[in-house]
Scaffold this motif. Structure first.
Motif, mmCIF file in Angstrom:
data_model
loop_
_atom_site.group_PDB
_atom_site.id
_atom_site.type_symbol
_atom_site.label_atom_id
_atom_site.label_comp_id
_atom_site.label_asym_id
_atom_site.label_seq_id
_atom_site.Cartn_x
_atom_site.Cartn_y
_atom_site.Cartn_z
ATOM 1 N N LEU A 238 32.542 53.341 63.392
ATOM 2 C CA LEU A 238 32.904 53.632 64.780
ATOM 3 C C LEU A 238 33.450 55.046 64.925
ATOM 4 O O LEU A 238 33.125 55.750 65.889
ATOM 5 C CB LEU A 238 33.922 52.610 65.303
ATOM 6 C CG LEU A 238 33.396 51.186 65.474
ATOM 7 C CD1 LEU A 238 34.537 50.240 65.842
ATOM 8 C CD2 LEU A 238 32.300 51.133 66.522
ATOM 9 N N CYS B 145 39.120 48.338 66.915
ATOM 10 C CA CYS B 145 37.804 48.789 67.375
ATOM 11 C C CYS B 145 37.887 49.701 68.597
ATOM 12 O O CYS B 145 36.955 50.447 68.869
ATOM 13 C CB CYS B 145 36.919 47.593 67.685
ATOM 14 S SG CYS B 145 36.538 46.620 66.223
ATOM 15 N N HIS C 169 37.590 43.785 61.480
ATOM 16 C CA HIS C 169 38.946 43.737 62.037
ATOM 17 C C HIS C 169 39.506 42.327 61.957
ATOM 18 O O HIS C 169 38.778 41.363 61.879
ATOM 19 C CB HIS C 169 38.963 44.243 63.481
ATOM 20 C CG HIS C 169 37.955 43.597 64.374
ATOM 21 N ND1 HIS C 169 38.148 42.382 64.947
ATOM 22 C CD2 HIS C 169 36.726 44.009 64.768
ATOM 23 C CE1 HIS C 169 37.098 42.067 65.683
ATOM 24 N NE2 HIS C 169 36.220 43.031 65.580
ATOM 25 N N HIS D 272 33.513 48.931 59.070
ATOM 26 C CA HIS D 272 33.129 48.906 60.487
ATOM 27 C C HIS D 272 33.879 49.985 61.268
ATOM 28 O O HIS D 272 33.279 50.721 62.050
ATOM 29 C CB HIS D 272 33.385 47.521 61.088
ATOM 30 C CG HIS D 272 32.964 47.401 62.505
ATOM 31 N ND1 HIS D 272 31.633 47.401 62.885
ATOM 32 C CD2 HIS D 272 33.681 47.307 63.644
ATOM 33 C CE1 HIS D 272 31.567 47.294 64.197
ATOM 34 N NE2 HIS D 272 32.792 47.233 64.683
ATOM 35 N N ALA D 273 35.177 50.094 61.043
ATOM 36 C CA ALA D 273 35.970 51.119 61.728
ATOM 37 C C ALA D 273 35.496 52.516 61.330
ATOM 38 O O ALA D 273 35.411 53.414 62.178
ATOM 39 C CB ALA D 273 37.458 50.949 61.414
#
Length: 122
Positions: free
Chosen positions: A72, A46, A114, A68-69
């Motif tokens: 980001l 992250c 993660h 999620h990554a």
């Protein structure tokens, strides 16, 4: 353009979140003009988008990456190229010459994105 490649022993890392190194290269005029390999400084996936954005990276190349990554990196304006494999030098040359093919990630991590094994790929 500055590009980063998730790296493991000179190959594109199979999973972005587990790469021990990052290869950062400057590409222009169809070639790689500079390249450095740095240890993954973040310790947590992250933190990498902020670290790479601070270094001026505009794209990251990896094998696969959790959702999620991906979000980001998008928030930092970094273009994600997934589904890539092979020797980093070859991949960078293909990217510089506009020949690199983008694939898709087959990761389906939970919301945190993660610390979990990729259930479909592993």
């Amino acid at each position: 353009m500055k590009v980063a490649v998730s790296t493991d022993s000179g190959q594109v890392s199979a999973h972005f979140g587990h790469c021990p190194e990052i290869t950062v290269a400057e590409v222009s005029d169809g070639r790689v003009s500079s390249k450095k390999v740095v240890r993954n400084p973040a310790g947590q996936p992250c933190a990498l988008p902020a670290f790479l954005a601070t270094d001026g990276v505009e794209a990251i190349i990896c094998g696969r990456m959790g959702e999620h990554a991906q979000k980001l990196f998008a928030q930092k304006g970094i273009d994600v190229w997934m589904g890539v494999s092979g020797p980093v030098d070859n991949v960078l040359a293909d990217f510089a010459q506009g020949r690199l093919q983008r694939g898709v990630s087959c990761c389906d991590h939970d919301e945190q994105g993660h610390g979990h094994q990729c259930r479909r790929c592993s």
